[in-house]
Each structure stands twice: as structure tokens, then as C-alpha cells.
Design an enzyme around this catalytic site. Structure first.
Site, mmCIF file in Angstrom:
data_model
loop_
_atom_site.group_PDB
_atom_site.id
_atom_site.type_symbol
_atom_site.label_atom_id
_atom_site.label_comp_id
_atom_site.label_asym_id
_atom_site.label_seq_id
_atom_site.Cartn_x
_atom_site.Cartn_y
_atom_site.Cartn_z
ATOM 1 C CG HIS A 1 -0.105 0.166 2.518
ATOM 2 N ND1 HIS A 1 0.446 -0.912 3.174
ATOM 3 C CD2 HIS A 1 0.250 1.261 3.227
ATOM 4 C CE1 HIS A 1 1.096 -0.488 4.238
ATOM 5 N NE2 HIS A 1 1.007 0.833 4.299
ATOM 6 C CG HIS B 1 7.882 6.060 0.600
ATOM 7 N ND1 HIS B 1 8.201 7.278 1.147
ATOM 8 C CD2 HIS B 1 7.680 5.226 1.624
ATOM 9 C CE1 HIS B 1 8.188 7.159 2.447
ATOM 10 N NE2 HIS B 1 7.870 5.929 2.782
HETATM 11 P P1 ATP Z 1 4.958 -3.202 10.897
HETATM 12 O O1 ATP Z 1 4.855 -2.057 11.869
HETATM 13 O O2 ATP Z 1 4.345 -4.453 11.402
HETATM 14 O O3 ATP Z 1 6.325 -3.399 10.358
HETATM 15 P P2 ATP Z 1 3.580 -1.399 9.130
HETATM 16 O O4 ATP Z 1 4.540 -0.349 9.559
HETATM 17 O O5 ATP Z 1 3.244 -1.505 7.679
HETATM 18 O O6 ATP Z 1 4.048 -2.824 9.621
HETATM 19 P P3 ATP Z 1 1.780 -0.052 10.842
HETATM 20 O O7 ATP Z 1 2.895 0.228 11.816
HETATM 21 O O8 ATP Z 1 0.439 -0.381 11.396
HETATM 22 O O9 ATP Z 1 2.188 -1.225 9.887
HETATM 23 O O10 ATP Z 1 1.667 1.218 9.924
HETATM 24 C C1 ATP Z 1 0.655 1.362 8.939
HETATM 25 C C2 ATP Z 1 1.134 2.338 7.884
HETATM 26 O O11 ATP Z 1 1.357 3.621 8.496
HETATM 27 C C3 ATP Z 1 2.457 1.957 7.243
HETATM 28 O O12 ATP Z 1 2.454 2.367 5.898
HETATM 29 C C4 ATP Z 1 3.488 2.736 8.026
HETATM 30 O O13 ATP Z 1 4.617 3.042 7.243
HETATM 31 C C5 ATP Z 1 2.719 4.001 8.354
HETATM 32 N N1 ATP Z 1 3.165 4.552 9.629
HETATM 33 C C6 ATP Z 1 3.351 3.877 10.776
HETATM 34 N N2 ATP Z 1 3.732 4.674 11.773
HETATM 35 C C7 ATP Z 1 3.798 5.934 11.253
HETATM 36 C C8 ATP Z 1 4.133 7.215 11.770
HETATM 37 N N3 ATP Z 1 4.487 7.400 13.027
HETATM 38 N N4 ATP Z 1 4.089 8.254 10.925
HETATM 39 C C9 ATP Z 1 3.738 8.103 9.645
HETATM 40 N N5 ATP Z 1 3.409 6.920 9.092
HETATM 41 C C10 ATP Z 1 3.443 5.848 9.873
#
Ligand code: ATP
Ligand code: MG
Length: 181
Positions: A42, A124
Site C-alpha cells: 500500500h 512511497h
Molecule cells: P509493521 O509495523 O508491522 O512493520 P507497518 O509499519 O506496515 O508494519 P503499521 O505500523 O500499522 O504497519 O503502519 C501502517 C502504515 O502507516 C504503514 O504504511 C506505516 O509506514 C505508516 N506509519 C506507521 N507509523 C507511522 C508514523 N508514526 N508516521 C507516519 N506513518 C506511519
């Protein structure tokens, strides 16, 4: 008090997700790390973090205010970020309609009381995590990613990595280019 980990995103068509995953899996064989599962690929537009359940309607209301145009997302570049050890792909330049979508969505979310990170939006798509340094990345296949809707997604933790569940879809305007002065 129940909280939901939420974010807004663009989801690729199935065939595009499969092709991106195949590309990442091929790279993973020599660069190591963990390739994003096809169904999890995504592009994040706005990250809300943990939202109390009773505030979810405000996130939906914010998204419904957004009047952004559909566009085609070109996946032209692949990059390895050594400091984060991730490999991501995306357009060489963020398409104007996509920048407008991210900006308007964040503005509406702030109006509804959400504190959204004001980092510059960079389109990205993360495909590989915990990768080793890779001098060259495989050539990307030709891919179509028409962005005609965005989605509100709930993220939950699971053994195989975060699991995503679409909560609601929001259409993007297909005629906006034609309507512009
Ligand atoms: P994982 O944390 O299990 O490695 P993930 O990062 O894809 O997987 P989430 O942490 O739930 O899953 O994040 C969901 C989406 O939001 C992802 O695209 C992640 O890059 C983005 N994201 C997570 N934390 C932040 C943040 N603090 N600021 C901006 N974007 C974020
Ligand atoms: Mg994360």
C-alpha cells in the site's frame, strides 16, 4: 477504552500488488530481509495512530469532505534506504492530484481534531524491510496503478507482520481534470 490503529492509504490492483511482490521476493533472495506480502502492499496517505473507537466517525467525516481527483500512480523508481534498511518504490515525482489528496485529507483530519504529522508527503511503497545493502536493484516491471479511491484501514499486529483490514472506501473524482479551468 478501545483504540484502533488507523491509516488512510491507496491500495494497488491485485495484479500490480502481485507483480510488486514478485519483484521484492526476487530481491529478497539476495538482499535478505522481509518482503511485504502482496495483500499488504500500500501507499500511506495519512497515519492516524491509535484512535479511540468513538472518534472513528470523525475520521470518516474528514475523508468524505475530500474532493480530490483520480490519477495514475507511476511506479518508476526503486530505492534502498540504508538507515532504515528498507527498499521502497514510487513515482519519480509525486503526481499533483496525489499531493493534493494527501494535503486535503490531512487538512480535513486536523479540522476534525486529529494531530497529523506535518512531514512532507512522499509517495512511497515499502516492499522490503531489514534488507542488507544492495548495490543494484532489479529493474521494475511496467505496472499500472490507477488511483480511483482511497481507503481507511485498520492495522492489527500478527505473527506474519501487520494485518490490514479495509474499513471504508472513498471515491476519487474521475472528471476533475476535465472540470479544471
Ligand atoms: P509493521 O509495523 O508491522 O512493520 P507497518 O509499519 O506496515 O508494519 P503499521 O505500523 O500499522 O504497519 O503502519 C501502517 C502504515 O502507516 C504503514 O504504511 C506505516 O509506514 C505508516 N506509519 C506507521 N507509523 C507511522 C508514523 N508514526 N508516521 C507516519 N506513518 C506511519
Ligand atoms: Mg510500523
Amino acid at each position: 477504552l478501545k483504540k484502533l490503529r488507523l491509516f488512510f492509504a491507496l491500495w494497488p490492483p491485485r495484479a500490480t500488488a502481485e507483480a510488486l511482490h514478485a519483484w521484492a521476493a526476487a530481491l529478497q533472495r539476495r538482499a535478505g530481509g522481509r518482503a511485504t506480502r502482496a495483500e499488504a502492499i500500500h501507499l500511506t496517505l495519512a497515519f492516524l495512530g491509535d484512535v479511540p473507537e468513538e472518534k472513528v466517525p470523525r475520521a470518516l467525516a474528514a475523508a468524505r469532505q475530500v474532493r480530490a481527483g483520480a490519477c495514475e500512480l507511476a511506479i518508476e523508481e526503486a530505492r534502498f534506504w540504508p538507515h532504515h534498511r528498507i527498499v521502497w518504490v514510487g513515482p519519480s515525482e509525486t503526481p499533483a492530484p496525489l499531493a493534493a489528496l494527501a494535503r486535503d485529507l490531512r487538512t480535513e483530519l486536523e479540522r476534525e481534531g486529529f494531530a497529523i504529522e506535518r512531514r512532507v508527503f512522499a509517495a512511497h511503497v515499502t516492499l522490503l524491510r531489514k534488507a542488507r545493502a544492495s548495490r543494484t536493484l532489479p529493474v521494475l516491471p511496467a505496472l499500472a496503478w490507477p488511483a480511483r479511491e482511497f481507503v481507511l484501514v485498520r492495522s492489527t499486529f500478527a505473527a506474519e507482520g501487520s494485518r490490514y483490514q479495509t474499513m471504508e472506501r472513498f471515491r476519487l473524482d474521475l472528471n476533475q481534470a476535465a472540470q479544471a479551468p
